[in-house]
Write a protein that holds these residues in place. Structure first.
Motif, PDB file in Angstrom:
ATOM      1  N   LEU A 318      -0.430 -16.523  -4.368  1.00 53.12           N
ATOM      2  CA  LEU A 318      -1.590 -17.299  -3.905  1.00 53.12           C
ATOM      3  C   LEU A 318      -2.448 -17.817  -5.061  1.00 53.12           C
ATOM      4  CD1 LEU A 318      -2.770 -15.060  -0.907  1.00 53.12           C
ATOM      5  CD2 LEU A 318      -1.447 -17.185  -0.797  1.00 53.12           C
ATOM      6  N   ARG A 319      -2.072 -17.499  -6.285  1.00 48.48           N
ATOM      7  CA  ARG A 319      -2.948 -17.791  -7.432  1.00 48.48           C
ATOM      8  C   ARG A 319      -3.484 -19.221  -7.428  1.00 48.48           C
ATOM      9  NH1 ARG A 319      -0.004 -17.118 -13.040  1.00 48.48           N
ATOM     10  NH2 ARG A 319       0.777 -19.187 -12.461  1.00 48.48           N
ATOM     11  N   HIS A 320      -2.619 -20.203  -7.214  1.00 47.42           N
ATOM     12  CA  HIS A 320      -3.044 -21.606  -7.290  1.00 47.42           C
ATOM     13  C   HIS A 320      -3.953 -21.997  -6.120  1.00 47.42           C
ATOM     14  CE1 HIS A 320       0.413 -21.538  -4.624  1.00 47.42           C
ATOM     15  NE2 HIS A 320       0.000 -22.674  -4.132  1.00 47.42           N
ATOM     16  N   ARG A 321      -4.015 -21.131  -5.091  1.00 46.53           N
ATOM     17  CA  ARG A 321      -4.857 -21.448  -3.930  1.00 46.53           C
ATOM     18  C   ARG A 321      -6.190 -20.719  -3.998  1.00 46.53           C
ATOM     19  NH1 ARG A 321      -0.080 -20.411   0.486  1.00 46.53           N
ATOM     20  NH2 ARG A 321      -1.643 -20.828   2.081  1.00 46.53           N
ATOM     21  N   ILE A 322      -6.314 -19.779  -4.916  1.00 48.76           N
ATOM     22  CA  ILE A 322      -7.517 -18.935  -4.996  1.00 48.76           C
ATOM     23  C   ILE A 322      -8.538 -19.587  -5.941  1.00 48.76           C
ATOM     24  CG2 ILE A 322      -8.406 -16.703  -5.822  1.00 48.76           C
ATOM     25  CD1 ILE A 322      -5.742 -15.450  -4.847  1.00 48.76           C
ATOM     26  N   GLY A 323      -9.742 -19.825  -5.411  1.00 52.64           N
ATOM     27  CA  GLY A 323     -10.803 -20.393  -6.243  1.00 52.64           C
ATOM     28  C   GLY A 323     -11.305 -19.377  -7.248  1.00 52.64           C
ATOM     29  N   HIS A 324     -11.803 -18.245  -6.748  1.00 56.36           N
ATOM     30  CA  HIS A 324     -12.280 -17.164  -7.604  1.00 56.36           C
ATOM     31  C   HIS A 324     -11.669 -15.846  -7.142  1.00 56.36           C
ATOM     32  CE1 HIS A 324     -15.437 -20.081  -8.550  1.00 56.36           C
ATOM     33  NE2 HIS A 324     -15.534 -19.440  -9.689  1.00 56.36           N
ATOM     34  N   LEU A 325     -11.196 -15.096  -8.109  1.00 51.74           N
ATOM     35  CA  LEU A 325     -10.744 -13.739  -7.804  1.00 51.74           C
ATOM     36  C   LEU A 325     -11.901 -12.802  -8.141  1.00 51.74           C
ATOM     37  CD1 LEU A 325      -8.344 -11.904  -6.986  1.00 51.74           C
ATOM     38  CD2 LEU A 325      -7.782 -11.737  -9.412  1.00 51.74           C
ATOM     39  N   VAL A 326     -12.348 -12.037  -7.157  1.00 49.04           N
ATOM     40  CA  VAL A 326     -13.504 -11.144  -7.356  1.00 49.04           C
ATOM     41  C   VAL A 326     -12.978  -9.718  -7.481  1.00 49.04           C
ATOM     42  CG1 VAL A 326     -15.698 -10.356  -6.394  1.00 49.04           C
ATOM     43  CG2 VAL A 326     -14.915 -12.705  -5.966  1.00 49.04           C
TER      44      VAL A 326
END
Ligand SMILES: [Fe+2]
Ligand SMILES: [Fe+2]
Length: 532
Positions: A318-326
């Motif tokens: 999902l990396r390319h779909r994730i805006g920010h990883l918290v």
């Protein structure tokens, strides 16, 4: 005629590996991985080679579920032997680092009694030089503080051993156990040797939503694929699902299984503890898979590093779909308190937010707030955080495996944030030993009797009820119970209804309902409208 467009088929699972072992923080973060290879993986493979039959049988025995047995048939012991040799060669420097760290830490405790630590730098073994600082706490207990950023720049970080294994998933139970069983090559699989940080990985995973011609996919995978026939069975030309954004007046929470929940609110999407599964070809519990999730996940939230919450396979896909990883913030005092932020960066995440307790991020007419997550780690201070999502006047608490060890934490939470109407939390009775998954971080010699009651345990029914009362909840969702079969390769098979943990969960639900709350145990995908 237009060209056929393909995406990964629903049963195609992509498992990130580190030299044939599943990727999780104990195989990726340099210091934990060094200790783990030296003290867990290599001894485990050596033990297997002494008695492959015993291991193969024990790994299949439900009565021994959770044991450390390599689930590889004895006919394939030769491949395990070859893997052991390759690991000993490729990770020899990690083994030296682990030995040096263990020995030096023991020596330091005997030597440093409050005097200056400066002369002791001369005694640092070579593998630790430049990587650590020697320090005392305020009562003169010495420790080695690892400079983790330096390690990611050095040889102990091993992106060259990373690969993505594309495999057709027949059933949930067919996935090798995360901690104990390496992924030997099987017919129909493709091993794509590529560092997790590579942007090119996203070219493959973008096809989940935007299918591409076969030639494009072959270009992306490069020499990992030599014939179309290798790749075609892993693909489908069925169009991906179309996402319809949620436009309801309140938030929608799509519970996706275990601790994973998608919150949709005013055009924003948040995905808590992302663990998404391929859909096995032989069937199994229904589930939503990658192409059925929104094209954009504004915030992916990680509560803690247990691999049923921080799943590298899902995060990379999902990396390319994730805006920010918290992610939760680590303190860096313990070698196992590795930095989830640095781990995420080493996997190619650019936007990583490390939130302190009560730090928040604004949302449209709402807020994402990191809140305390106590207990569950057996008194070992590793990074963890719960989250409150405020949507208008409604607040949702994702407490994951939090344990109510101190009522004041939840009393203060209510004081700081106001009432929290909806609580997601798990239920535990006994829990795993505190060294579950982490044995390699601890010295062999220690008082195990004393440690016995230190468990990886969430709240029991009484503790859960106290949380609900203290935060002023009117709705409970009991989740993260490991009831979905796609967690089996991580935490073992789902608990049967008469297991003590499930009875405890029943008690929590019954008591909560008796107090006038809406209470439900979640299992498998369910759409929830907590604002309604
Ligand atoms: Fe946990
Ligand atoms: Fe958990």
């Amino acid at each position: 005629m237009s060209e056929t467009l393909y995406r990964l088929a629903d049963p195609t699972c992509v498992a990130p590996l580190v030299q044939s072992w599943a990727a999780w923080w104990m195989t990726v973060a340099p210091i934990p991985a060094s200790l783990h290879v030296h003290k867990s993986q290599l001894p485990l493979l050596k033990g297997y080679l002494q008695n492959p039959d015993f291991h193969a049988r024990a790994a299949k025995d439900p009565a021994l579920s959770g044991g450390t047995f390599v689930g590889v048939a004895s006919e394939r012991a030769g491949e395990v032997k070859a893997l052991l040799q390759q690991m000993q060669e490729a990770q020899a420097d990690r083994v030296r680092l682990a030995e040096a760290l263990e020995e030096f830490q023991g020596w330091l405790v005997d030597e440093a009694k409050g005097q200056s630590l400066e002369p002791l730098y001369e005694k640092l073994p070579e593998p630790l030089r430049g990587m650590v600082e020697l320090s005392y706490d305020y009562i003169n207990r010495p420790f080695v503080r690892v400079m983790e950023g330096a390690l990611y720049r050095g040889n102990h970080h091993k992106p060259q051993l990373q690969s993505l294994r594309l495999l057709p998933l027949a059933s949930d139970a067919s996935r090798p156990h995360l901690f104990t069983t390496p992924y030997l090559m099987e017919p129909g699989q493709i091993d794509w040797a590529i560092p997790f940080a590579e942007e090119r990985i996203s070219r493959l995973f973008e096809t989940d939503l935007s299918p591409r011609p076969l030639g494009y996919l072959r270009d992306v995978l490069g020499p990992a694929v030599t014939r179309d026939e290798q790749l075609l069975p892993l693909l489908t030309d069925a169009p991906p699902a179309k996402y319809t954004p949620w436009e309801g007046p309140g938030p929608r929470v799509r519970y996706l299984g275990h601790a994973c929940a998608l919150v949709e609110w005013k055009g924003i999407t948040l995905l808590v503890d992302p663990v998404i599964s391929a859909r096995p070809s032989e069937g199994g519990m229904p589930r939503l898979t990658f192409h059925e999730l929104p094209p954009r996940i504004d915030y992916a939230l990680i509560t803690h590093s247990h691999p049923d919450h921080l799943a590298i396979d899902t995060l990379l896909r999902l990396r390319h779909r994730i805006g920010h990883l918290v992610v939760p913030r680590s303190n860096g005092f313990l070698v196992g308190d590795y930095s989830p932020k640095l781990l995420a960066r080493s996997m190619g995440f650019q936007n990583v937010l490390e939130l302190e307790s009560y730090e928040s991020v604004p949302l449209p007419d709402g807020e994402l707030i990191a809140v305390p997550f106590l207990g569950e780690h057996g008194d070992v201070g590793h990074a963890k955080s719960s989250y409150v999502v405020r949507t208008g006047k409604q607040q949702l608490l994702f407490a994951a495996d939090s344990m109510c060890v101190d009522d004041a934490v939840y009393r203060d939470m209510r004081q700081n944030l106001g009432p929290i109407q909806t609580v997601f939390m798990n239920t535990e009775t006994e829990g795993a030993p505190h060294t579950w998954t982490l044995e390699a971080l601890f010295p062999k010699k220690r008082d195990r009797k004393m440690e016995k009651n230190r468990r990886c345990r969430g709240s029991n029914a009484n503790e859960g009820l106290r949380i609900l009362e203290l935060v002023g909840a009117s709705r409970l969702y009991n989740y993260a119970m490991g009831l979905e079969p796609w967690l089996e390769h991580i935490i073992g098979p789902p608990s049967p209804p008469d297991a003590p943990r499930m009875k405890e969960s029943d008690r929590l639900l019954t008591e909560a309902r008796a107090r006038g709350l809406t209470a439900e145990r979640l299992m498998g995908p369910t759409d929830l409208l907590p604002g309604a």
